[in-house]
Design a protein around this motif. Structure first.
Motif, PDB file in Angstrom:
ATOM      1  N   ALA A  30       0.844  -1.189   0.000  1.00 39.19           N
ATOM      2  CA  ALA A  30       0.000   0.000   0.000  1.00 39.19           C
ATOM      3  C   ALA A  30       0.879   1.239   0.000  1.00 39.19           C
ATOM      4  O   ALA A  30       2.034   1.206   0.431  1.00 39.19           O
ATOM      5  CB  ALA A  30      -0.903   0.005   1.231  1.00 39.19           C
ATOM      6  N   ALA A  31       0.312   2.316  -0.475  1.00 41.82           N
ATOM      7  CA  ALA A  31       0.926   3.631  -0.340  1.00 41.82           C
ATOM      8  C   ALA A  31       0.086   4.395   0.680  1.00 41.82           C
ATOM      9  O   ALA A  31      -1.123   4.163   0.801  1.00 41.82           O
ATOM     10  CB  ALA A  31       0.937   4.360  -1.674  1.00 41.82           C
ATOM     11  N   MET A  32       0.714   5.280   1.397  1.00 42.92           N
ATOM     12  CA  MET A  32       0.009   6.052   2.421  1.00 42.92           C
ATOM     13  C   MET A  32       0.286   7.527   2.209  1.00 42.92           C
ATOM     14  O   MET A  32       1.411   7.912   1.876  1.00 42.92           O
ATOM     15  CB  MET A  32       0.476   5.633   3.819  1.00 42.92           C
ATOM     16  CG  MET A  32      -0.165   6.430   4.962  1.00 42.92           C
ATOM     17  SD  MET A  32       0.457   5.908   6.582  1.00 42.92           S
ATOM     18  CE  MET A  32      -0.444   4.376   6.786  1.00 42.92           C
ATOM     19  N   VAL A  33      -0.751   8.344   2.411  1.00 39.19           N
ATOM     20  CA  VAL A  33      -0.566   9.782   2.453  1.00 39.19           C
ATOM     21  C   VAL A  33      -0.964  10.252   3.849  1.00 39.19           C
ATOM     22  O   VAL A  33      -1.902   9.733   4.445  1.00 39.19           O
ATOM     23  CB  VAL A  33      -1.376  10.532   1.369  1.00 39.19           C
ATOM     24  CG1 VAL A  33      -0.850  10.196  -0.015  1.00 39.19           C
ATOM     25  CG2 VAL A  33      -2.860  10.250   1.462  1.00 39.19           C
ATOM     26  N   GLU A  34      -0.222  11.212   4.341  1.00 39.46           N
ATOM     27  CA  GLU A  34      -0.459  11.759   5.683  1.00 39.46           C
ATOM     28  C   GLU A  34      -0.332  13.268   5.590  1.00 39.46           C
ATOM     29  O   GLU A  34       0.654  13.782   5.079  1.00 39.46           O
ATOM     30  CB  GLU A  34       0.557  11.184   6.669  1.00 39.46           C
ATOM     31  CG  GLU A  34       0.626  11.868   8.013  1.00 39.46           C
ATOM     32  CD  GLU A  34      -0.714  11.919   8.745  1.00 39.46           C
ATOM     33  OE1 GLU A  34      -1.042  13.004   9.268  1.00 39.46           O
ATOM     34  OE2 GLU A  34      -1.426  10.904   8.787  1.00 39.46           O
ATOM     35  N   ARG A  35      -1.344  13.980   6.072  1.00 41.06           N
ATOM     36  CA  ARG A  35      -1.334  15.440   5.939  1.00 41.06           C
ATOM     37  C   ARG A  35      -0.286  16.116   6.808  1.00 41.06           C
ATOM     38  O   ARG A  35       0.179  17.194   6.477  1.00 41.06           O
ATOM     39  CB  ARG A  35      -2.705  16.019   6.201  1.00 41.06           C
ATOM     40  CG  ARG A  35      -3.155  15.916   7.617  1.00 41.06           C
ATOM     41  CD  ARG A  35      -4.502  16.546   7.812  1.00 41.06           C
ATOM     42  NE  ARG A  35      -5.031  16.172   9.109  1.00 41.06           N
ATOM     43  CZ  ARG A  35      -6.256  16.345   9.478  1.00 41.06           C
ATOM     44  NH1 ARG A  35      -7.115  16.893   8.653  1.00 41.06           N
ATOM     45  NH2 ARG A  35      -6.655  15.977  10.661  1.00 41.06           N
ATOM     46  N   ALA A  36       0.114  15.491   7.923  1.00 36.84           N
ATOM     47  CA  ALA A  36       1.180  16.064   8.757  1.00 36.84           C
ATOM     48  C   ALA A  36       2.511  15.937   8.009  1.00 36.84           C
ATOM     49  O   ALA A  36       2.660  15.119   7.101  1.00 36.84           O
ATOM     50  CB  ALA A  36       1.258  15.342  10.095  1.00 36.84           C
TER      51      ALA A  36
END
Length: 131
Positions: A30-36
C-alpha cells in the motif's frame, strides 16, 4: 487480463498503520498519504480491551504492546458523586481473548510505525479526489 490491486491509505494514525501492516501480511502493498509533515500522535492514553489486544496479536505486536503498556486487571466504576457502583474482573472477562491494556497513544503509534517500516509514505499530502 492481469489486474493489479492498488491500495491507498489516507492517514497515518493508528488505524491506517494497522491496515498497512495487515495488508503486508497478506501480500499486498500500500501507499500512504499523511497530511502532517512527519509522524505525530496526539492524545494522552488509550484503554485497549481484550479484543484490541487480540487484534494486535494478529499483527505480531501484542507482546510489544504489553511491554509498553500496563495490564488492567480490574475496572472499578463510580457514579458522578464518586460512589462505587461496579467492579469488573477484566482479566476474567477477557480471558482467552487478550489482556486489557492502558498504553500511551504515542507509544502505540511508535510501535505501529516500527512494525510498518518500509511503507511508502508521502507526508504533507491530502487527498482532494480519486480518479
Amino acid at each position: 487480463m492481469n489486474k493489479t490491486t492498488r491500495v491507498l491509505i489516507v492517514g497515518g494514525g493508528l488505524a491506517g498503520l494497522a491496515l498497512a501492516i495487515a495488508l503486508r501480511q497478506r501480500g499486498l502493498s500500500a501507499a500512504m498519504v499523511e497530511r502532517a509533515n512527519a509522524w505525530s500522535a496526539t492524545g494522552a492514553g488509550l484503554y485497549l480491551i481484550g479484543g484490541a489486544t487480540r487484534a494486535l496479536g494478529t499483527l505480531g505486536m501484542a507482546d510489544a504492546a504489553v511491554r509498553g503498556g500496563c495490564v488492567i486487571r480490574k475496572q472499578v466504576l463510580h457514579n458522578r458523586l464518586g460512589t462505587r457502583i461496579a467492579e469488573i474482573d477484566a482479566q476474567a472477562f477477557w480471558r482467552g481473548c487478550g489482556p486489557c491494556l492502558g498504553i500511551a497513544r504515542a507509544g502505540l503509534h511508535k510501535l505501529l510505525v516500527q512494525q510498518a517500516s518500509g511503507l511508502h509514505v508521502r507526508f504533507g499530502v491530502t487527498v482532494q479526489a480519486l480518479i
